[in-house]
Design an enzyme around this catalytic site. Structure first.
Site, PDB file in Angstrom:
ATOM      1  N   ARG A  23       0.841  -1.202   0.000  1.00 55.14           N
ATOM      2  CA  ARG A  23       0.000   0.000   0.000  1.00 55.14           C
ATOM      3  C   ARG A  23       0.872   1.246   0.000  1.00 55.14           C
ATOM      4  O   ARG A  23       1.061   1.879  -1.028  1.00 55.14           O
ATOM      5  CB  ARG A  23      -0.972  -0.023   1.198  1.00 55.14           C
ATOM      6  CG  ARG A  23      -2.178   0.926   1.045  1.00 55.14           C
ATOM      7  CD  ARG A  23      -1.882   2.355   1.450  1.00 55.14           C
ATOM      8  NE  ARG A  23      -1.505   2.500   2.847  1.00 55.14           N
ATOM      9  CZ  ARG A  23      -1.053   3.639   3.367  1.00 55.14           C
ATOM     10  NH1 ARG A  23      -0.909   4.730   2.619  1.00 55.14           N
ATOM     11  NH2 ARG A  23      -0.700   3.701   4.645  1.00 55.14           N
ATOM     12  N   GLU A 153      -4.296  10.387  10.721  1.00 53.56           N
ATOM     13  CA  GLU A 153      -3.366  10.981   9.759  1.00 53.56           C
ATOM     14  C   GLU A 153      -2.803  12.299  10.287  1.00 53.56           C
ATOM     15  O   GLU A 153      -3.527  13.124  10.831  1.00 53.56           O
ATOM     16  CB  GLU A 153      -4.085  11.214   8.432  1.00 53.56           C
ATOM     17  CG  GLU A 153      -3.172  11.705   7.330  1.00 53.56           C
ATOM     18  CD  GLU A 153      -3.904  12.015   6.038  1.00 53.56           C
ATOM     19  OE1 GLU A 153      -3.233  12.144   5.006  1.00 53.56           O
ATOM     20  OE2 GLU A 153      -5.153  12.127   6.069  1.00 53.56           O
TER      21      GLU A 153
END
Length: 520
Positions: A23, A153
């Site tokens: 990923r 994040e």
């Protein structure tokens, strides 16, 4: 709050490894894995390396990404690994969940905003609105049977500039049934002291939660930051093979594993003996070369250059540390060049079964130093030729002689080669086509060995061409080729103004090196 090495040793602390090569690693500039390549890498990560979890895709990226995720999930479900396969999803009211469900996934890594600036500037939402969206999407995922992990994040910048925002997010989610809170240094801005400080605050406030740490290497601190996170109580680490990843990449699995074991006595499930093999698999598929000095997996990291080091190895392994090459399926080598001493040369001669007197050793050492001063590459396979030349013996007997060859290439046609090869005085001739001039030539030789001599032919492992700088088209080209035959690596090289000619010379040199094995 900090855990000493003794605590790690006594408690046998287990650290989860989540590998994100498929990923985040695929977000390396210029890297794009084909679906079957992703499946091969996934199998290697879970079954050969035995990582705990793998992150294989981002939802809703492309049809190719969906095809690759389907293939991995089908295989993982058959093998009982589906709980170890994770897919990045977004706070998008179920669209990502639909995609992951179609892929056959079971675990969603939900991407939330871990800093106030990301929340208000990118999403254009208030913290309360974002929290409400997150909880709604978490509940939707759980209602559909997914396990949920949450990424915060830009968590590192969140802790720097808006810790109250970070705490409000986790306060709202801590009882929502989320398995892991994944704390990324998204922009690679942390150092070990900050990691320890921020993790101390998270662990003291949320002692029962499982925290992963996801490092980026913008300041070349990813490995150091990962270890600071473990020291401070992180239960999971995110890594990638060869450190692939966005911008400067992620923490490389090989380095993280070695330091966790040797400096922390931490326990992982990693099979160290497979690290080198899997690293080179990913190198091949990604097209990103492993630097020779890359710890653990680089081609030069178990090569002693200085003669004093080889001498020390002969005297109770004085220049060895815990990073023994055998741990990683490799062996120690001793370079030959201007820094070589007699100990280096003797180590290489021993491997070839050659013994020399002290006087002969002096002469051979001097010749190798002279070659090194000229920047010429000297390999172990060159030694018999150097010994023969220095000691004024006749030329090393060549039992495999290339009598003649022809290679040609034309637009729209496959390259063609023809070769006449003399082996032990018998002449053989063959023609073949290939995907390139050298490939066509090798196919000729392989046909001779397999079809006419009934012999196995070595596998080509690596092919490297070195061209001097300066733009001269008539400059000498140095071609170095690595071959594997009966469990041993043979490295041969040759010089010529023509790249194909240099490669052919290196090939014939290799055939003479292995010829005694057929006579044994």
């Amino acid at each position: 709050m900090y855990q000493s090495r003794e605590i790690f040793r006594q408690a046998q602390v287990h650290v989860e490894i989540m590998d994100t090569t498929l990923r985040d690693g695929e977000q390396t500039s210029g890297v794009s894995f084909l679906p079957y390549e992703k499946l091969v890498i996934a199998k290697a990560l879970l079954e050969d390396l035995r990582v705990d979890r793998i992150e294989i895709a981002s939802a809703r990226v492309s049809d190719g990404e969906l095809e690759a995720a389907k293939g991995i999930c089908r295989w993982a479900r058959r093998k009982g690994h589906i709980d170890k396969v994770e897919i990045l999803g977004f706070v998008d009211d179920g669209k990502s969940l639909d995609w992951i469900a179609e892929a056959g996934g079971h675990v969603v890594n939900l991407l939330a905003k871990g800093s106030y600036r990301h929340c208000v500037c990118q999403l254009k939402k208030t913290p309360d609105e974002h929290i409400s969206d997150i909880l709604r999407n978490v509940q939707m995922a759980q209602d559909r049977g997914f396990d949920v992990n949450v990424y915060l994040e830009d968590w590192s910048n969140g802790m720097k500039s808006s810790p109250d925002y970070v705490f409000s997010l986790v306060d709202a989610m801590k009882d929502a049934g989320i398995k892991r809170f994944m704390l990324p240094d998204t922009l690679g801005v942390l150092n070990p002291m900050l990691v320890i400080d921020y993790f101390r605050k998270m662990k003291s406030r949320y002692e029962s939660l499982h925290f992963d740490f996801h490092a980026h290497n913008d300041y070349d601190l990813a490995v150091s930051n990962v270890l600071a996170a473990v020291w401070s109580g992180a239960k999971g680490l995110h890594t990638s093979i060869n450190g692939l990843g966005e911008r400067a990449g992620n923490a490389p699995l090989a380095s993280v594993q070695a330091i966790l074991r040797d400096h922390f006595d931490a326990v992982t499930g990693i099979d160290e003996g497979k690290l080198n093999e899997v690293s080179h698999l990913v190198e091949s598929y990604s097209g990103i070369a492993i630097p020779p000095n890359k710890p653990i997996v680089g081609s030069s990291v178990f090569t002693q250059v200085a003669g004093v080091h080889a001498d020390g190895d002969n005297k109770n392994n004085l220049y060895c540390n815990d990073l023994l090459p055998e741990r990683f399926g490799r062996k120690r080598e001793y370079a030959l060049g201007k820094a070589s001493g007699k100990a280096n040369i003797r180590k290489n001669l021993e491997e070839l079964g050659l013994e020399l007197s002290e006087e002969a050793m002096k002469k051979v050492t001097q010749r190798i130093i002279e070659l090194g001063d000229k920047k010429e590459l000297v390999t172990q396979e060159d030694l018999p030729y150097i010994v023969s030349d220095v000691l004024k013996h006749t030329t090393v007997e060549e039992k495999v002689v290339l009598k003649s060859y022809m290679v040609s290439t034309s637009y729209g046609l496959k390259p063609l080669a023809g070769a006449k090869l003399e082996v032990n005085g018998v002449l053989y001739e063959e023609n073949a086509t290939g995907d390139g001039q050298f490939d066509a030539f090798v196919r000729c030789i392989r046909h001779i060995y397999k079809d006419k001599l009934q012999r196995q032919f070595p596998w080509l492992l690596n092919y490297n061409v070195t061209i001097p700088p300066g733009g001269r088209t008539d400059a000498l080209v140095q071609t170095t080729i690595e071959w594997e035959f009966e469990g041993r690596i043979y490295r041969t090289h040759a010089l010529d103004a023509d790249q194909t000619e240099a490669a052919i010379k290196a090939t014939i040199k290799m055939l003479n090196m292995i010829e005694p094995l057929f006579e044994a």
